[in-house]
Write a protein that holds these residues in place. Structure first.
Motif, PDB file in Angstrom:
ATOM      1  N   PHE A   1      41.438  42.066  37.975  1.00 57.19           N
ATOM      2  CA  PHE A   1      41.644  40.833  38.261  1.00 57.19           C
ATOM      3  C   PHE A   1      42.346  39.849  37.235  1.00 57.19           C
ATOM      4  O   PHE A   1      42.971  38.902  37.442  1.00 57.19           O
ATOM      5  CB  PHE A   1      40.397  40.163  38.871  1.00 57.19           C
ATOM      6  N   CYS A   2      42.090  40.454  35.983  1.00 56.18           N
ATOM      7  CA  CYS A   2      42.830  39.471  34.877  1.00 56.18           C
ATOM      8  C   CYS A   2      44.209  39.590  35.136  1.00 56.18           C
ATOM      9  O   CYS A   2      45.206  38.699  35.061  1.00 56.18           O
ATOM     10  CB  CYS A   2      42.541  39.889  33.701  1.00 56.18           C
ATOM     11  N   ALA A   3      44.851  40.654  35.301  1.00 58.60           N
ATOM     12  CA  ALA A   3      45.994  41.241  35.333  1.00 58.60           C
ATOM     13  C   ALA A   3      46.535  40.779  36.793  1.00 58.60           C
ATOM     14  O   ALA A   3      47.732  40.018  36.732  1.00 58.60           O
ATOM     15  CB  ALA A   3      46.477  42.692  35.591  1.00 58.60           C
ATOM     16  N   ALA A   4      45.900  40.560  37.831  1.00 58.86           N
ATOM     17  CA  ALA A   4      46.452  40.043  39.044  1.00 58.86           C
ATOM     18  C   ALA A   4      46.493  38.519  39.104  1.00 58.86           C
ATOM     19  O   ALA A   4      47.499  38.163  39.508  1.00 58.86           O
ATOM     20  CB  ALA A   4      45.258  40.251  40.333  1.00 58.86           C
ATOM     21  N   THR A   5      45.536  38.018  38.394  1.00 56.42           N
ATOM     22  CA  THR A   5      45.583  36.187  38.036  1.00 56.42           C
ATOM     23  C   THR A   5      47.023  35.844  37.154  1.00 56.42           C
ATOM     24  O   THR A   5      47.545  34.812  37.444  1.00 56.42           O
ATOM     25  CB  THR A   5      44.418  35.919  37.272  1.00 56.42           C
ATOM     26  N   LEU A   6      47.185  36.800  36.343  1.00 57.75           N
ATOM     27  CA  LEU A   6      48.538  36.764  35.373  1.00 57.75           C
ATOM     28  C   LEU A   6      49.852  36.681  36.205  1.00 57.75           C
ATOM     29  O   LEU A   6      50.576  35.714  35.926  1.00 57.75           O
ATOM     30  CB  LEU A   6      48.300  37.514  34.369  1.00 57.75           C
ATOM     31  N   VAL A   7      49.996  37.532  37.206  1.00 59.73           N
ATOM     32  CA  VAL A   7      51.134  37.708  37.906  1.00 59.73           C
ATOM     33  C   VAL A   7      51.027  37.048  39.311  1.00 59.73           C
ATOM     34  O   VAL A   7      52.073  36.878  39.724  1.00 59.73           O
ATOM     35  CB  VAL A   7      51.505  39.330  38.151  1.00 59.73           C
ATOM     36  N   ALA A   8      49.938  36.607  39.611  1.00 60.22           N
ATOM     37  CA  ALA A   8      49.843  35.949  40.904  1.00 60.22           C
ATOM     38  C   ALA A   8      50.864  34.766  41.250  1.00 60.22           C
ATOM     39  O   ALA A   8      51.347  34.393  42.440  1.00 60.22           O
ATOM     40  CB  ALA A   8      48.493  35.674  41.352  1.00 60.22           C
ATOM     41  N   PRO A   9      50.729  33.848  40.157  1.00 60.19           N
ATOM     42  CA  PRO A   9      51.835  32.553  40.343  1.00 60.19           C
ATOM     43  C   PRO A   9      53.101  32.769  40.853  1.00 60.19           C
ATOM     44  O   PRO A   9      53.522  32.253  41.875  1.00 60.19           O
ATOM     45  CB  PRO A   9      51.531  31.742  38.968  1.00 60.19           C
TER      46      PRO A   9
ATOM     47  N   CYS B   1      46.067  37.401  44.527  1.00 61.32           N
ATOM     48  CA  CYS B   1      44.978  38.209  43.766  1.00 61.32           C
ATOM     49  C   CYS B   1      44.208  39.098  44.159  1.00 61.32           C
ATOM     50  O   CYS B   1      43.801  40.121  43.545  1.00 61.32           O
ATOM     51  CB  CYS B   1      43.965  37.004  43.325  1.00 61.32           C
ATOM     52  N   MET B   2      43.796  38.758  45.673  1.00 59.71           N
ATOM     53  CA  MET B   2      42.995  39.908  46.369  1.00 59.71           C
ATOM     54  C   MET B   2      44.054  41.075  46.707  1.00 59.71           C
ATOM     55  O   MET B   2      43.538  42.290  46.394  1.00 59.71           O
ATOM     56  CB  MET B   2      42.877  39.277  47.785  1.00 59.71           C
ATOM     57  N   LEU B   3      45.328  41.040  46.862  1.00 57.96           N
ATOM     58  CA  LEU B   3      46.059  42.097  46.919  1.00 57.96           C
ATOM     59  C   LEU B   3      46.086  42.895  45.662  1.00 57.96           C
ATOM     60  O   LEU B   3      45.987  44.164  45.760  1.00 57.96           O
ATOM     61  CB  LEU B   3      47.476  41.563  47.470  1.00 57.96           C
ATOM     62  N   TYR B   4      46.703  42.314  44.860  1.00 54.67           N
ATOM     63  CA  TYR B   4      46.797  43.093  43.531  1.00 54.67           C
ATOM     64  C   TYR B   4      45.817  43.488  42.516  1.00 54.67           C
ATOM     65  O   TYR B   4      45.465  44.534  41.863  1.00 54.67           O
ATOM     66  CB  TYR B   4      48.035  42.540  42.587  1.00 54.67           C
ATOM     67  N   GLY B   5      44.726  42.538  42.851  1.00 53.97           N
ATOM     68  CA  GLY B   5      43.292  42.935  42.030  1.00 53.97           C
ATOM     69  C   GLY B   5      42.667  43.986  42.528  1.00 53.97           C
ATOM     70  O   GLY B   5      42.069  44.655  41.910  1.00 53.97           O
ATOM     71  N   GLY B   6      42.755  43.975  44.031  1.00 52.50           N
ATOM     72  CA  GLY B   6      42.052  44.995  44.735  1.00 52.50           C
ATOM     73  C   GLY B   6      42.848  46.490  44.520  1.00 52.50           C
ATOM     74  O   GLY B   6      42.153  47.530  44.492  1.00 52.50           O
ATOM     75  N   THR B   7      44.137  46.363  44.288  1.00 47.25           N
ATOM     76  CA  THR B   7      44.903  47.520  44.034  1.00 47.25           C
ATOM     77  C   THR B   7      44.440  48.276  42.657  1.00 47.25           C
ATOM     78  O   THR B   7      44.181  49.373  42.577  1.00 47.25           O
ATOM     79  CB  THR B   7      46.326  47.406  44.156  1.00 47.25           C
ATOM     80  N   TYR B   8      44.603  47.168  41.864  1.00 50.39           N
ATOM     81  CA  TYR B   8      44.433  47.709  40.235  1.00 50.39           C
ATOM     82  C   TYR B   8      42.926  48.005  40.151  1.00 50.39           C
ATOM     83  O   TYR B   8      42.510  48.879  39.571  1.00 50.39           O
ATOM     84  CB  TYR B   8      44.601  46.446  39.240  1.00 50.39           C
ATOM     85  N   LEU B   9      41.976  47.437  41.089  1.00 50.06           N
ATOM     86  CA  LEU B   9      40.696  47.901  40.733  1.00 50.06           C
ATOM     87  C   LEU B   9      40.283  49.190  41.307  1.00 50.06           C
ATOM     88  O   LEU B   9      39.377  49.926  40.778  1.00 50.06           O
ATOM     89  CB  LEU B   9      39.599  46.854  41.405  1.00 50.06           C
ATOM     90  N   THR B  10      40.977  49.489  42.462  1.00 49.52           N
ATOM     91  CA  THR B  10      40.922  51.066  43.098  1.00 49.52           C
ATOM     92  C   THR B  10      41.162  51.854  42.034  1.00 49.52           C
ATOM     93  O   THR B  10      40.554  52.918  41.835  1.00 49.52           O
ATOM     94  CB  THR B  10      41.703  50.930  44.121  1.00 49.52           C
ATOM     95  N   ALA B  11      42.432  51.707  41.554  1.00 49.10           N
ATOM     96  CA  ALA B  11      42.852  52.628  40.498  1.00 49.10           C
ATOM     97  C   ALA B  11      41.919  52.902  39.430  1.00 49.10           C
ATOM     98  O   ALA B  11      41.596  53.897  38.789  1.00 49.10           O
ATOM     99  CB  ALA B  11      44.215  52.329  39.839  1.00 49.10           C
ATOM    100  N   ASN B  12      41.607  51.797  38.952  1.00 49.94           N
ATOM    101  CA  ASN B  12      40.341  51.613  37.555  1.00 49.94           C
ATOM    102  C   ASN B  12      39.076  52.290  38.038  1.00 49.94           C
ATOM    103  O   ASN B  12      38.575  53.342  37.340  1.00 49.94           O
ATOM    104  CB  ASN B  12      40.268  50.230  37.295  1.00 49.94           C
TER     105      ASN B  12
END
Length: 302
Positions: A57-65, A112-123
């Motif tokens: 979610f750090c990565a997702a928050t960075l690219v979300a804007p 954030c939900m979209l990409y944070g969830g995708t990264y979290l699944t892989a992690n």
């Protein structure tokens, strides 16, 4: 009773006054080899799972804007609410002078939900594998299971995000259900993007490397170029699917396909360019940030 000879597992048969030994072989039952107990790496498992969440979610928050601004512009351009240029200018101005209105908005939370969830699944899959296979906490997988899990999470969350965006930035009027054909088109679009992001670079990377000089390869590898080029390039093909799905929502299902194609063709070029710009932070920058943050946190927990 026949006498027993010490040390021999065989009876002795008596014949008259003489003893005659007749060996009777005893079949030995083979013993199964001892198996070593399976060991799991459960050291700091709670903190490792927390690290998966934080890095994703750090990565997702960075690219979300930037992704929020671009996605909003594409939706408003397709629905006729605003041109892509005017929407981008308005959103970027708002983000520069009143960033809280973007950061605390529903569209930002959806991205954030979209990409944070995708990264979290892989992690999480990496942590599960490192735990059950007794690998170091920073261990990273790259097989079919990771692709399937990440793809499923990304497609499902993206469909939820798209139907919400279509209602927020659609053609106006009361909210209505997103038609089933739009869901099919959005799914096909995402499958193409994910295929280009995970499957194409390993195949395209060596080809690009052979065309690059040794000096260039010292700066950037063919694999890195392919990782950015393939997801961006596939948007040329997937963008019409995206625009057609939006048009089915915005104008309903009673129009002729020829009229729909005119709208799709009109917005194809500018929308494809915008989607290329959003793919680079989403699958390029975001992926790199997620990997590096997770590796740093996991290395401290090993």
């Amino acid at each position: 009773m026949a006498p027993k000879i010490p040390g021999l597992e065989m009876p002795v048969q008596e014949v008259g006054n003489a003893s005659k030994m007749t060996p009777v072989p005893i079949q030995q039952v083979p013993q199964a080899p001892l198996k070593e107990p399976h060991v799991w790496n459960t050291k700091n498992i709670g903190l490792r799972m927390a690290s998966d969440f934080v890095s994703g979610f750090c990565a997702a928050t960075l690219v979300a804007p930037i992704i929020t601004v671009i996605d909003k512009g594409i939706m408003q351009n397709a629905s006729g609410q605003a041109t892509l240029k005017s929407s981008l200018q308005s959103s970027l101005t708002t983000f520069l002078f009143r960033p809280h209105t973007i950061v605390f908005s529903k569209p930002f939370a959806l991205i954030c939900m979209l990409y944070g969830g995708t990264y979290l699944t892989a992690n999480t899959l990496d942590t599960f594998t490192s735990t059950t296979q007794n690998k170091p906490a920073s261990y990273i997988t790259s097989g079919t299971a990771k692709f399937a899990a990440s793809s499923t999470a990304n497609v499902g969350l993206c469909l939820f995000k798209d139907q919400a965006f279509a209602r927020m930035f659609g053609s106006g009027g009361p909210p209505r259900p997103v038609p089933l054909p739009s869901y099919f088109l959005f799914t096909a679009r995402d499958c193409l993007t994910i295929f280009a992001s995970f499957n194409v670079p390993p195949l395209l990377g060596p080809v690009i490397s052979r065309q690059m000089g040794e000096e260039v390869q010292r700066v950037v590898s063919g694999q890195t170029v392919a990782q950015f080029l393939a997801p961006a390039g596939v948007q040329i093909v997937s963008t019409p699917m995206h625009l057609l799905g939006l048009d089915l929502y915005n104008r309903g299902g009673r129009l002729a396909w020829r009229d729909r194609w005119k709208i799709v063709r009109k917005n194809w070029g500018v929308s494809a360019a915008a989607r290329m710009c959003r793919i680079i932070p989403a699958f390029g920058v975001g992926g790199v940030v997620n990997s590096k943050v997770r590796k740093n946190l996991m290395t401290r927990l090993e």
